[in-house]
Design a protein around this motif. Structure first.
Motif, PDB file in Angstrom:
ATOM      1  N   ALA A 164       0.809  -1.233   0.000  1.00  0.00           N
ATOM      2  CA  ALA A 164       0.000   0.000   0.000  1.00  0.00           C
ATOM      3  C   ALA A 164       0.832   1.268   0.000  1.00  0.00           C
ATOM      4  O   ALA A 164       0.715   2.118   0.883  1.00  0.00           O
ATOM      5  CB  ALA A 164      -0.989   0.001   1.168  1.00  0.00           C
ATOM      6  N   CYS A 165       1.673   1.400  -1.012  1.00  0.00           N
ATOM      7  CA  CYS A 165       2.430   2.638  -1.175  1.00  0.00           C
ATOM      8  C   CYS A 165       1.485   3.813  -1.435  1.00  0.00           C
ATOM      9  O   CYS A 165       0.310   3.631  -1.783  1.00  0.00           O
ATOM     10  CB  CYS A 165       3.421   2.508  -2.332  1.00  0.00           C
ATOM     11  SG  CYS A 165       2.660   2.287  -3.962  1.00  0.00           S
ATOM     12  N   MET A 166       2.010   4.998  -1.279  1.00  0.00           N
ATOM     13  CA  MET A 166       1.228   6.189  -1.594  1.00  0.00           C
ATOM     14  C   MET A 166       0.970   6.258  -3.096  1.00  0.00           C
ATOM     15  O   MET A 166       1.744   5.739  -3.900  1.00  0.00           O
ATOM     16  CB  MET A 166       2.001   7.436  -1.125  1.00  0.00           C
ATOM     17  CG  MET A 166       1.235   8.728  -1.222  1.00  0.00           C
ATOM     18  SD  MET A 166       1.977  10.067  -0.251  1.00  0.00           S
ATOM     19  CE  MET A 166       3.670  10.066  -0.866  1.00  0.00           C
ATOM     20  N   ARG A 167      -0.141   6.917  -3.460  1.00  0.00           N
ATOM     21  CA  ARG A 167      -0.495   7.108  -4.866  1.00  0.00           C
ATOM     22  C   ARG A 167      -0.798   8.576  -5.109  1.00  0.00           C
ATOM     23  O   ARG A 167      -1.350   9.260  -4.243  1.00  0.00           O
ATOM     24  CB  ARG A 167      -1.718   6.260  -5.241  1.00  0.00           C
ATOM     25  CG  ARG A 167      -1.595   4.780  -4.894  1.00  0.00           C
ATOM     26  CD  ARG A 167      -2.798   4.008  -5.410  1.00  0.00           C
ATOM     27  NE  ARG A 167      -2.669   3.771  -6.844  1.00  0.00           N
ATOM     28  CZ  ARG A 167      -3.692   3.532  -7.668  1.00  0.00           C
ATOM     29  NH1 ARG A 167      -4.935   3.576  -7.205  1.00  0.00           N
ATOM     30  NH2 ARG A 167      -3.493   3.304  -8.935  1.00  0.00           N
ATOM     31  N   PHE A 168      -0.401   9.067  -6.270  1.00  0.00           N
ATOM     32  CA  PHE A 168      -0.648  10.452  -6.660  1.00  0.00           C
ATOM     33  C   PHE A 168      -1.640  10.503  -7.817  1.00  0.00           C
ATOM     34  O   PHE A 168      -1.672   9.594  -8.651  1.00  0.00           O
ATOM     35  CB  PHE A 168       0.642  11.127  -7.136  1.00  0.00           C
ATOM     36  CG  PHE A 168       1.777  11.135  -6.145  1.00  0.00           C
ATOM     37  CD1 PHE A 168       1.592  11.613  -4.861  1.00  0.00           C
ATOM     38  CD2 PHE A 168       3.045  10.691  -6.519  1.00  0.00           C
ATOM     39  CE1 PHE A 168       2.645  11.643  -3.952  1.00  0.00           C
ATOM     40  CE2 PHE A 168       4.098  10.723  -5.632  1.00  0.00           C
ATOM     41  CZ  PHE A 168       3.899  11.199  -4.338  1.00  0.00           C
ATOM     42  N   ILE A 169      -2.397  11.586  -7.895  1.00  0.00           N
ATOM     43  CA  ILE A 169      -3.146  11.909  -9.106  1.00  0.00           C
ATOM     44  C   ILE A 169      -2.350  12.987  -9.836  1.00  0.00           C
ATOM     45  O   ILE A 169      -2.351  14.161  -9.449  1.00  0.00           O
ATOM     46  CB  ILE A 169      -4.574  12.393  -8.799  1.00  0.00           C
ATOM     47  CG1 ILE A 169      -5.361  11.306  -8.066  1.00  0.00           C
ATOM     48  CG2 ILE A 169      -5.283  12.798 -10.084  1.00  0.00           C
ATOM     49  CD1 ILE A 169      -5.586  10.027  -8.878  1.00  0.00           C
ATOM     50  N   ALA A 170      -1.616  12.553 -10.856  1.00  0.00           N
ATOM     51  CA  ALA A 170      -0.667  13.430 -11.534  1.00  0.00           C
ATOM     52  C   ALA A 170      -1.365  14.649 -12.122  1.00  0.00           C
ATOM     53  O   ALA A 170      -2.376  14.522 -12.816  1.00  0.00           O
ATOM     54  CB  ALA A 170       0.064  12.658 -12.629  1.00  0.00           C
ATOM     55  N   GLY A 171      -0.832  15.818 -11.833  1.00  0.00           N
ATOM     56  CA  GLY A 171      -1.355  17.056 -12.379  1.00  0.00           C
ATOM     57  C   GLY A 171      -2.526  17.657 -11.637  1.00  0.00           C
ATOM     58  O   GLY A 171      -2.992  18.744 -11.989  1.00  0.00           O
ATOM     59  N   SER A 172      -3.011  16.984 -10.596  1.00  0.00           N
ATOM     60  CA  SER A 172      -4.210  17.461  -9.903  1.00  0.00           C
ATOM     61  C   SER A 172      -3.976  18.757  -9.125  1.00  0.00           C
ATOM     62  O   SER A 172      -4.930  19.469  -8.794  1.00  0.00           O
ATOM     63  CB  SER A 172      -4.740  16.379  -8.956  1.00  0.00           C
ATOM     64  OG  SER A 172      -3.734  15.961  -8.039  1.00  0.00           O
ATOM     65  N   HIS A 173      -2.716  19.096  -8.858  1.00  0.00           N
ATOM     66  CA  HIS A 173      -2.417  20.314  -8.101  1.00  0.00           C
ATOM     67  C   HIS A 173      -2.789  21.585  -8.874  1.00  0.00           C
ATOM     68  O   HIS A 173      -2.880  22.660  -8.283  1.00  0.00           O
ATOM     69  CB  HIS A 173      -0.938  20.348  -7.723  1.00  0.00           C
ATOM     70  CG  HIS A 173       0.006  20.328  -8.891  1.00  0.00           C
ATOM     71  ND1 HIS A 173      -0.075  19.393  -9.894  1.00  0.00           N
ATOM     72  CD2 HIS A 173       1.032  21.144  -9.233  1.00  0.00           C
ATOM     73  CE1 HIS A 173       0.873  19.622 -10.789  1.00  0.00           C
ATOM     74  NE2 HIS A 173       1.555  20.688 -10.412  1.00  0.00           N
TER      75      HIS A 173
END
Length: 276
Positions: A163-172
């Motif tokens: 369960a590594c961290m996950r990002f939503i790319a570009g969501s910032h």
């Protein structure tokens, strides 16, 4: 007497603070430690990884220290998520917060004047069943403007299995998002949930080897699944802000100047605590 701070401040109090929650890109041409491509990736996608900080032997020593610290916290009635604002209490965590390799990478994102203000172990025990729902760090922080970075340092290897961290790319780039309170049956470590994250971009797994770190924007949508594996997944989140950021609700008292100057005298610049 040690000052304590809420991990998740009262939402009504946060809502009363005027905050500039817009993404502030970093000047790639000023990078000294990260490559220009890495800074451009951060600006475009909101994160950069992996960055090697500690050797295998060095991170093994830190892991042993954390194991002992966790045992003490659990014996005192805490759990594996209880060790927060750790740099205010433990000298060895203060040393990580101020580590030259970490600070050098953060400076390439935030600029020369940097304050370290947060440190929280997120330790998912094997099969603990708790997820970290999709959220933005900036939602929880009484900071303005939004010029802050989280460093996620892998104490254990972190991968999809545990369960590594996950990002939503570009969501910032979407600014501050609407969230809802988490339901108790969701077993969320935090108390906010942003639904339908796929509308903001595609998911990226933040797989890291122990001793590596990632950096992500305080506005980047991220989270992690429950750890259903037989392996622990521990990471230390370390929070930094540009020194010209204003911290409300007394959070300036958590600050440690790690680079440059606090030209407006906004932060406390806490000294290294004694070793526990």
């Amino acid at each position: 007497m040690q000052t304590t701070f809420q991990i998740t401040p009262d939402q009504s109090a946060l809502d009363s603070i005027p905050r500039d929650l817009r993404f502030h890109p970093s000047p790639a041409e000023a990078a000294k430690t990260l490559t220009r491509e890495q800074v451009e990736h951060y600006n475009q996608f909101g994160f950069v990884r992996p960055i090697r900080i500690y050797s295998a032997d060095e991170i093994a020593e830190i892991r042993t220290y954390f194991n002992d610290l966790l045992a003490k916290v659990v014996a005192a009635g805490g759990d594996s998520y209880s060790i927060s604002s750790a740099h205010l209490k433990y000298g060895k965590v203060w040393d990580i917060l101020t580590h030259p390799k970490i600070v050098a990478a953060v400076k390439d994102i935030l600029g020369e004047d940097v304050v370290g203000w947060g440190s929280h172990f997120f330790c998912k025990m094997p099969g603990d069943g708790k997820a970290v729902a999709w959220h933005q760090d900036a939602s929880y922080w009484p900071l303005s403007p939004s010029k802050a970075v989280t460093v996620w340092l892998a104490i254990d290897d972190a991968d999809v299995e545990n369960a590594c961290m996950r990002f939503i790319a570009g969501s910032h780039h979407h600014g501050h998002m609407t969230f809802r309170p988490s339901n108790p049956d969701e077993h969320n470590v935090l108390n906010q949930t942003i639904d339908n994250p796929e509308q903001y971009g595609h998911a990226v797994d933040d797989c890291l080897q122990a001793g590596e770190c990632s950096l992500h924007s305080d506005l980047l949508l991220h989270g992690s699944e429950a750890n259903e594996s037989s392996r622990r997944r521990c990471g230390l989140t370390i929070r930094y802000a540009a020194a010209d950021v204003t911290a409300h609700m007394g959070w300036n008292q958590k600050g440690v100047l790690v680079s440059g100057a606090d030209r407006d005298g906004k932060w406390a610049n806490r000294p290294r605590p004694a070793d526990d």
